[in-house]
Design a protein around this motif. Structure first.
Motif, PDB file in Angstrom:
ATOM      1  N   ILE A 247       0.985   7.453  -1.694  1.00  0.00           N
ATOM      2  CA  ILE A 247       2.042   6.459  -1.494  1.00  0.00           C
ATOM      3  C   ILE A 247       1.782   5.248  -2.391  1.00  0.00           C
ATOM      4  CG2 ILE A 247       3.161   4.937   0.188  1.00  0.00           C
ATOM      5  CD1 ILE A 247       1.940   7.047   2.310  1.00  0.00           C
ATOM      6  N   PHE A 248       2.771   4.896  -3.176  1.00  0.00           N
ATOM      7  CA  PHE A 248       2.685   3.706  -4.020  1.00  0.00           C
ATOM      8  C   PHE A 248       3.547   2.625  -3.385  1.00  0.00           C
ATOM      9  CE2 PHE A 248       4.136   1.658  -8.258  1.00  0.00           C
ATOM     10  CZ  PHE A 248       3.227   0.627  -8.099  1.00  0.00           C
ATOM     11  N   ALA A 249       2.893   1.599  -2.867  1.00  0.00           N
ATOM     12  CA  ALA A 249       3.584   0.454  -2.270  1.00  0.00           C
ATOM     13  C   ALA A 249       3.638  -0.654  -3.315  1.00  0.00           C
ATOM     14  CB  ALA A 249       2.858  -0.022  -1.017  1.00  0.00           C
ATOM     15  N   ALA A 250       4.822  -1.135  -3.621  1.00  0.00           N
ATOM     16  CA  ALA A 250       5.011  -2.043  -4.757  1.00  0.00           C
ATOM     17  C   ALA A 250       4.533  -3.469  -4.512  1.00  0.00           C
ATOM     18  CB  ALA A 250       6.478  -2.055  -5.184  1.00  0.00           C
ATOM     19  N   THR A 251       4.010  -3.767  -3.319  1.00  0.00           N
ATOM     20  CA  THR A 251       3.286  -5.022  -3.062  1.00  0.00           C
ATOM     21  C   THR A 251       2.139  -4.704  -2.107  1.00  0.00           C
ATOM     22  OG1 THR A 251       4.458  -5.752  -1.059  1.00  0.00           O
ATOM     23  CG2 THR A 251       5.478  -6.310  -3.188  1.00  0.00           C
ATOM     24  N   ASP A 252       1.133  -5.551  -2.111  1.00  0.00           N
ATOM     25  CA  ASP A 252       0.025  -5.373  -1.158  1.00  0.00           C
ATOM     26  C   ASP A 252       0.497  -5.568   0.274  1.00  0.00           C
ATOM     27  OD1 ASP A 252      -1.860  -4.804  -3.114  1.00  0.00           O
ATOM     28  OD2 ASP A 252      -2.469  -6.895  -3.348  1.00  0.00           O
ATOM     29  N   TRP A 253       1.501  -6.431   0.477  1.00  0.00           N
ATOM     30  CA  TRP A 253       2.037  -6.631   1.824  1.00  0.00           C
ATOM     31  C   TRP A 253       2.669  -5.345   2.343  1.00  0.00           C
ATOM     32  CZ3 TRP A 253       4.336 -10.679  -1.614  1.00  0.00           C
ATOM     33  CH2 TRP A 253       3.504 -11.773  -1.725  1.00  0.00           C
ATOM     34  N   LEU A 254       3.433  -4.679   1.485  1.00  0.00           N
ATOM     35  CA  LEU A 254       4.014  -3.389   1.865  1.00  0.00           C
ATOM     36  C   LEU A 254       2.915  -2.389   2.208  1.00  0.00           C
ATOM     37  CD1 LEU A 254       6.838  -3.050  -0.823  1.00  0.00           C
ATOM     38  CD2 LEU A 254       7.214  -3.076   1.651  1.00  0.00           C
ATOM     39  N   ALA A 255       1.868  -2.366   1.392  1.00  0.00           N
ATOM     40  CA  ALA A 255       0.773  -1.428   1.629  1.00  0.00           C
ATOM     41  C   ALA A 255       0.110  -1.684   2.977  1.00  0.00           C
ATOM     42  CB  ALA A 255      -0.249  -1.536   0.496  1.00  0.00           C
ATOM     43  N   ALA A 256      -0.103  -2.962   3.310  1.00  0.00           N
ATOM     44  CA  ALA A 256      -0.739  -3.298   4.589  1.00  0.00           C
ATOM     45  C   ALA A 256       0.126  -2.862   5.761  1.00  0.00           C
ATOM     46  CB  ALA A 256      -1.011  -4.796   4.657  1.00  0.00           C
ATOM     47  N   GLY A 257       1.445  -3.071   5.646  1.00  0.00           N
ATOM     48  CA  GLY A 257       2.344  -2.630   6.707  1.00  0.00           C
ATOM     49  C   GLY A 257       2.369  -1.123   6.847  1.00  0.00           C
ATOM     50  N   ALA A 258       2.330  -0.422   5.721  1.00  0.00           N
ATOM     51  CA  ALA A 258       2.327   1.041   5.751  1.00  0.00           C
ATOM     52  C   ALA A 258       1.054   1.567   6.408  1.00  0.00           C
ATOM     53  CB  ALA A 258       2.454   1.585   4.328  1.00  0.00           C
ATOM     54  N   ILE A 259      -0.082   0.945   6.124  1.00  0.00           N
ATOM     55  CA  ILE A 259      -1.353   1.364   6.724  1.00  0.00           C
ATOM     56  C   ILE A 259      -1.305   1.200   8.239  1.00  0.00           C
ATOM     57  CG2 ILE A 259      -3.774   0.656   6.986  1.00  0.00           C
ATOM     58  CD1 ILE A 259      -3.824   0.250   3.947  1.00  0.00           C
ATOM     59  N   ARG A 260      -0.700   0.122   8.699  1.00  0.00           N
ATOM     60  CA  ARG A 260      -0.569  -0.082  10.149  1.00  0.00           C
ATOM     61  C   ARG A 260       0.201   1.075  10.783  1.00  0.00           C
ATOM     62  NH1 ARG A 260       3.589  -4.381  12.775  1.00  0.00           N
ATOM     63  NH2 ARG A 260       3.580  -3.530  14.896  1.00  0.00           N
ATOM     64  N   ALA A 261       1.301   1.485  10.167  1.00  0.00           N
ATOM     65  CA  ALA A 261       2.100   2.585  10.712  1.00  0.00           C
ATOM     66  C   ALA A 261       1.323   3.898  10.682  1.00  0.00           C
ATOM     67  CB  ALA A 261       3.406   2.722   9.923  1.00  0.00           C
ATOM     68  N   LEU A 283      -5.511 -10.200   0.614  1.00  0.00           N
ATOM     69  CA  LEU A 283      -5.177  -9.265   1.684  1.00  0.00           C
ATOM     70  C   LEU A 283      -5.720  -7.876   1.403  1.00  0.00           C
ATOM     71  CD1 LEU A 283      -3.329  -8.317   4.123  1.00  0.00           C
ATOM     72  CD2 LEU A 283      -1.522  -8.037   2.424  1.00  0.00           C
ATOM     73  N   ALA A 284      -5.673  -7.441   0.135  1.00  0.00           N
ATOM     74  CA  ALA A 284      -6.058  -6.072  -0.209  1.00  0.00           C
ATOM     75  C   ALA A 284      -7.529  -5.800   0.091  1.00  0.00           C
ATOM     76  CB  ALA A 284      -5.754  -5.804  -1.681  1.00  0.00           C
ATOM     77  N   SER A 285      -8.381  -6.753  -0.206  1.00  0.00           N
ATOM     78  CA  SER A 285      -9.812  -6.544   0.019  1.00  0.00           C
ATOM     79  C   SER A 285     -10.204  -6.756   1.474  1.00  0.00           C
ATOM     80  CB  SER A 285     -10.631  -7.474  -0.883  1.00  0.00           C
ATOM     81  OG  SER A 285     -10.347  -8.832  -0.598  1.00  0.00           O
ATOM     82  N   GLN A 286      -9.367  -7.435   2.255  1.00  0.00           N
ATOM     83  CA  GLN A 286      -9.713  -7.752   3.635  1.00  0.00           C
ATOM     84  C   GLN A 286      -9.092  -6.808   4.656  1.00  0.00           C
ATOM     85  OE1 GLN A 286      -8.757 -11.897   4.254  1.00  0.00           O
ATOM     86  NE2 GLN A 286     -10.486 -12.612   3.036  1.00  0.00           N
ATOM     87  N   SER A 287      -8.176  -5.949   4.217  1.00  0.00           N
ATOM     88  CA  SER A 287      -7.544  -5.010   5.134  1.00  0.00           C
ATOM     89  C   SER A 287      -8.528  -3.914   5.528  1.00  0.00           C
ATOM     90  CB  SER A 287      -6.306  -4.382   4.476  1.00  0.00           C
ATOM     91  OG  SER A 287      -5.311  -5.344   4.239  1.00  0.00           O
ATOM     92  N   PHE A 288      -8.169  -3.189   6.589  1.00  0.00           N
ATOM     93  CA  PHE A 288      -8.974  -2.038   6.997  1.00  0.00           C
ATOM     94  C   PHE A 288      -8.072  -0.813   7.133  1.00  0.00           C
ATOM     95  CE2 PHE A 288     -10.856   0.858  10.088  1.00  0.00           C
ATOM     96  CZ  PHE A 288     -12.094   1.068   9.494  1.00  0.00           C
ATOM     97  N   PRO A 289      -8.269   0.200   6.294  1.00  0.00           N
ATOM     98  CA  PRO A 289      -9.220   0.211   5.177  1.00  0.00           C
ATOM     99  C   PRO A 289      -8.776  -0.736   4.068  1.00  0.00           C
ATOM    100  CG  PRO A 289      -7.781   2.103   5.040  1.00  0.00           C
ATOM    101  CD  PRO A 289      -7.451   1.438   6.351  1.00  0.00           C
ATOM    102  N   SER A 290      -9.711  -1.117   3.207  1.00  0.00           N
ATOM    103  CA  SER A 290      -9.352  -1.970   2.076  1.00  0.00           C
ATOM    104  C   SER A 290      -8.407  -1.206   1.153  1.00  0.00           C
ATOM    105  CB  SER A 290     -10.602  -2.428   1.329  1.00  0.00           C
ATOM    106  OG  SER A 290     -11.349  -1.315   0.867  1.00  0.00           O
ATOM    107  N   ILE A 291      -7.554  -1.950   0.452  1.00  0.00           N
ATOM    108  CA  ILE A 291      -6.437  -1.340  -0.268  1.00  0.00           C
ATOM    109  C   ILE A 291      -6.711  -1.242  -1.767  1.00  0.00           C
ATOM    110  CG2 ILE A 291      -3.978  -1.544  -0.811  1.00  0.00           C
ATOM    111  CD1 ILE A 291      -3.697  -3.197   1.788  1.00  0.00           C
ATOM    112  N   THR A 292      -6.633  -0.035  -2.296  1.00  0.00           N
ATOM    113  CA  THR A 292      -6.605   0.149  -3.738  1.00  0.00           C
ATOM    114  C   THR A 292      -5.354  -0.543  -4.261  1.00  0.00           C
ATOM    115  OG1 THR A 292      -7.798   2.254  -3.683  1.00  0.00           O
ATOM    116  CG2 THR A 292      -6.377   1.847  -5.589  1.00  0.00           C
ATOM    117  N   SER A 293      -5.492  -1.333  -5.327  1.00  0.00           N
ATOM    118  CA  SER A 293      -4.360  -2.138  -5.767  1.00  0.00           C
ATOM    119  C   SER A 293      -4.354  -2.292  -7.284  1.00  0.00           C
ATOM    120  CB  SER A 293      -4.415  -3.524  -5.098  1.00  0.00           C
ATOM    121  OG  SER A 293      -3.261  -4.280  -5.386  1.00  0.00           O
TER     122      SER A 293
END
Length: 347
Positions: A247-261, A283-293
């Motif tokens: 999944i390619f999320a076009a912002t880190d915010w989108l990626a964080a929301g997708a990970i939650r789901a 946000l990318a380095s602090q999320s769990f799991p951390s986000i490739t960006s």
């Protein structure tokens, strides 16, 4: 633009106290004056009466739709830091304003810094920005440097542009190399060139090895965390088909929301689904799991925009120019090599 009232609210004092502190009044303690003056500097406060004095050059930046306060928007805070650091080194005053970038807004109009002739040129960043707003800025005749691609044809706009097509290609190639065989794109409105280009690059990477991105796997529902969460919920019936999804999320915010789901549905990351975000915010380095960006050099964007604007004023270019900055992939926990290695089949 930051006002005395804004500084007062941040400092927790009255506007009159701020005014006295900025005048270095002996009626205030030195500690209070230094604290208020520090806040004013941090927020790029510039008294109207001193913006342009005796022909002094002054420049400005206009940011559309920052995430909350502009100084708390991780991306634009970095950009603004690059601008202000460069201009401070040149001794050039710098003003900052925000805008909705929309003619439908009741507050629509040219920035105060332009209407009142406080600046000799400006930097424009942020999304979305309507074409009518861009036309109005360009119509002032003042030199402008845009941060990003704001039109289908950029030849008439001087700009410093993150190469979003390249970023999309890097995201796609990485997900393919990790062994994912189904793919999805989460992004904002595709009338915005930023998201157009990221999708274009992603599709180009997939096509290199014979993959296609189905229309149902392109979800455009915004660019914040809630949009990412809702987009992934919409994709969930496909995600749970037993295939491995990239999944390619076009912002880190989108990626964080997708990970939650995905976490709510017990989809294992990265073994069952991998996610790449964009911009490499804190946000990318602090999320769990951390986000490739896909990392964008925010400070560099600001520095180059400021330098380009200064050159456009002091030694005007004969034509508009565009400077492209290459992003780079930062690998983290949200993607990883699968047992199958590289994808062996094309589907």
């Amino acid at each position: 633009m930051v006002t005395i009232r804004d500084i007062a609210e941040i400092a927790g004092v009255s506007p009159s106290t701020v005014s006295r502190a900025l005048r270095n009044s002996p009626r205030l303690s030195q500690e209070t004056k230094e604290r208020i003056q520090r806040i004013a500097r941090e927020h790029n406060y510039m008294p109207k009466s001193t913006v342009k004095r005796q022909g002094q050059l002054a420049l400005g930046a206009v940011i559309a739709n920052p995430l909350g306060d502009v100084d708390k928007d991780d991306f634009f805070a970095g950009v603004i830091n690059g601008i202000s650091t460069f201009l401070k080194g040149k001794g050039i005053p710098f003003l900052l304003e925000t805008t909705t970038g929309s003619i439908d807004s009741p507050s629509f109009g040219l920035p105060d810094m332009v209407k009142n002739n406080w600046v000799d040129g400006m930097i424009m960043g942020g999304i979305p920005v309507e074409q009518q707003y861009i036309d109005a800025l360009v119509g002032t005749g003042k030199p402008i440097v845009f941060i990003g691609r704001y039109a289908q044809d950029t030849r008439q706009l001087t700009a410093v542009i993150p190469d979003n097509v390249s970023g999309g290609i890097q995201a796609g190639r990485h997900l393919i190399a990790c062994g994912y065989t189904r793919f999805a794109f989460l992004g904002g409105n595709l009338t915005i060139p930023t998201f157009q280009d990221r999708l274009l690059g992603f599709e180009e990477a997939l096509s290199e090895v014979g993959y296609e991105l189905s229309k149902d796997a392109v979800i455009v529902d915004g660019m914040d965390q809630m949009a990412g969460y809702q987009s992934m919920q919409q994709l969930m019936p496909a995600i749970t088909d037993g295939k491995r999804w990239g999944i390619f999320a076009a912002t880190d915010w989108l990626a964080a929301g997708a990970i939650r789901a995905l976490n709510e549905h017990d989809i294992k990351i990265p073994s069952e689904a991998g996610i790449v975000g964009y911009s490499d915010l804190e946000l990318a380095s602090q999320s769990f799991p951390s986000i490739t960006s896909i990392r964008v050099g925010r400070h560099l964007l600001g520095k180059l925009a400021a330098r380009t604007l200064l050159e456009a004023i002091t030694a005007p270019y004969p034509n508009a120019i565009q400077i492209y900055i290459q992003p780079r992939l930062v690998k983290r926990e949200s993607t990883g090599k699968l047992d199958s290695g590289l994808a062996k089949g094309v589907r």
